[in-house]
Design a protein around this motif. Sequence first.
Motif, short mmCIF file in Angstrom:
data_model
loop_
_atom_site.label_atom_id
_atom_site.label_comp_id
_atom_site.label_asym_id
_atom_site.label_seq_id
_atom_site.Cartn_x
_atom_site.Cartn_y
_atom_site.Cartn_z
N LEU A 29 -6.71 -0.12 -7.60
CA LEU A 29 -6.38 -0.60 -6.25
C LEU A 29 -6.26 0.56 -5.27
O LEU A 29 -6.69 0.45 -4.11
N ILE A 30 -5.70 1.68 -5.71
CA ILE A 30 -5.61 2.86 -4.83
C ILE A 30 -7.01 3.41 -4.55
O ILE A 30 -7.32 3.80 -3.42
N PHE A 31 -7.88 3.42 -5.56
CA PHE A 31 -9.26 3.87 -5.33
C PHE A 31 -9.98 2.94 -4.35
O PHE A 31 -10.74 3.41 -3.50
N ILE A 32 -9.76 1.64 -4.45
CA ILE A 32 -10.36 0.71 -3.49
C ILE A 32 -9.87 1.03 -2.08
O ILE A 32 -10.63 1.02 -1.12
N ARG A 33 -8.59 1.33 -1.98
CA ARG A 33 -8.03 1.68 -0.67
C ARG A 33 -8.68 2.96 -0.12
O ARG A 33 -9.01 3.05 1.06
N PHE A 54 -5.74 -7.10 0.09
CA PHE A 54 -4.86 -7.12 -1.08
C PHE A 54 -4.53 -5.71 -1.54
O PHE A 54 -3.38 -5.39 -1.86
N SER A 55 -5.54 -4.84 -1.55
CA SER A 55 -5.29 -3.46 -1.98
C SER A 55 -4.34 -2.75 -1.01
O SER A 55 -3.48 -1.99 -1.44
N HIS A 56 -4.48 -3.02 0.27
CA HIS A 56 -3.58 -2.42 1.26
C HIS A 56 -2.16 -2.93 1.08
O HIS A 56 -1.20 -2.16 1.12
N GLN A 57 -2.00 -4.24 0.90
CA GLN A 57 -0.67 -4.82 0.78
C GLN A 57 0.04 -4.38 -0.49
O GLN A 57 1.26 -4.23 -0.50
N THR A 59 -0.62 -1.48 -2.27
CA THR A 59 -0.45 -0.03 -2.40
C THR A 59 0.37 0.60 -1.28
O THR A 59 0.89 1.70 -1.46
N ASP A 60 0.48 -0.07 -0.14
CA ASP A 60 1.24 0.50 0.98
C ASP A 60 2.69 0.85 0.64
O ASP A 60 3.14 1.94 0.99
N PRO A 61 3.45 -0.03 -0.03
CA PRO A 61 4.85 0.35 -0.32
C PRO A 61 4.96 1.64 -1.15
O PRO A 61 5.81 2.48 -0.88
N TYR A 62 4.07 1.81 -2.11
CA TYR A 62 4.08 3.01 -2.95
C TYR A 62 3.63 4.24 -2.16
O TYR A 62 4.27 5.29 -2.20
N LEU A 63 2.54 4.11 -1.41
CA LEU A 63 2.00 5.26 -0.68
C LEU A 63 2.86 5.65 0.51
O LEU A 63 2.87 6.82 0.90
N ASN A 64 3.61 4.71 1.07
CA ASN A 64 4.49 5.03 2.20
C ASN A 64 5.60 6.00 1.79
O ASN A 64 6.10 6.75 2.63
N ILE A 65 5.97 6.00 0.53
CA ILE A 65 6.96 6.97 0.03
C ILE A 65 6.45 8.39 0.27
O ILE A 65 7.18 9.26 0.75
N PHE A 66 5.19 8.61 -0.02
CA PHE A 66 4.60 9.95 0.12
C PHE A 66 4.26 10.26 1.58
O PHE A 66 4.27 11.42 1.98
N ARG A 67 3.97 9.24 2.36
CA ARG A 67 3.67 9.45 3.78
C ARG A 67 4.90 9.91 4.56
O ARG A 67 4.77 10.60 5.56
#
Length: 104
Positions: A29-33, A54-57, A59-67
């Motif tokens: 899903l992260i690769f799709i994003r 779907f991939s955005h919804q 993966t966003d919570p996980y990736l927002n930690i790093f952002r």
Amino acid sequence: MIDETGVTAISRGDVASYVSALFTVYIVLIFIRILSSWIPRMPQNSALLAVVNFSHQTTDPYLNIFRRVLPPVGGSGLRLDLSPMIGLFLLLIAQTIVVGAISG
């Protein structure tokens, strides 16, 4: 493995395989994003848009930690978001540790 009652028991290897598959799905899903971010205008295909959304919804919570720690770098025209790379790296490490701990 079948116990004395004839019921199939779940082994540690089965659980480890399942957990590894969950990690793999999230990594995909992260690769799709990542791939969808390289396409500036997505075609108006409803199935493709559903997968991308779907991939955005998911993966966003996980990736927002790093952002929060590392905002996108770059100027006005080209902004490079490094959070997916960091997220993938840490997911791969977590997958190795967790699956190794489960399988014993």
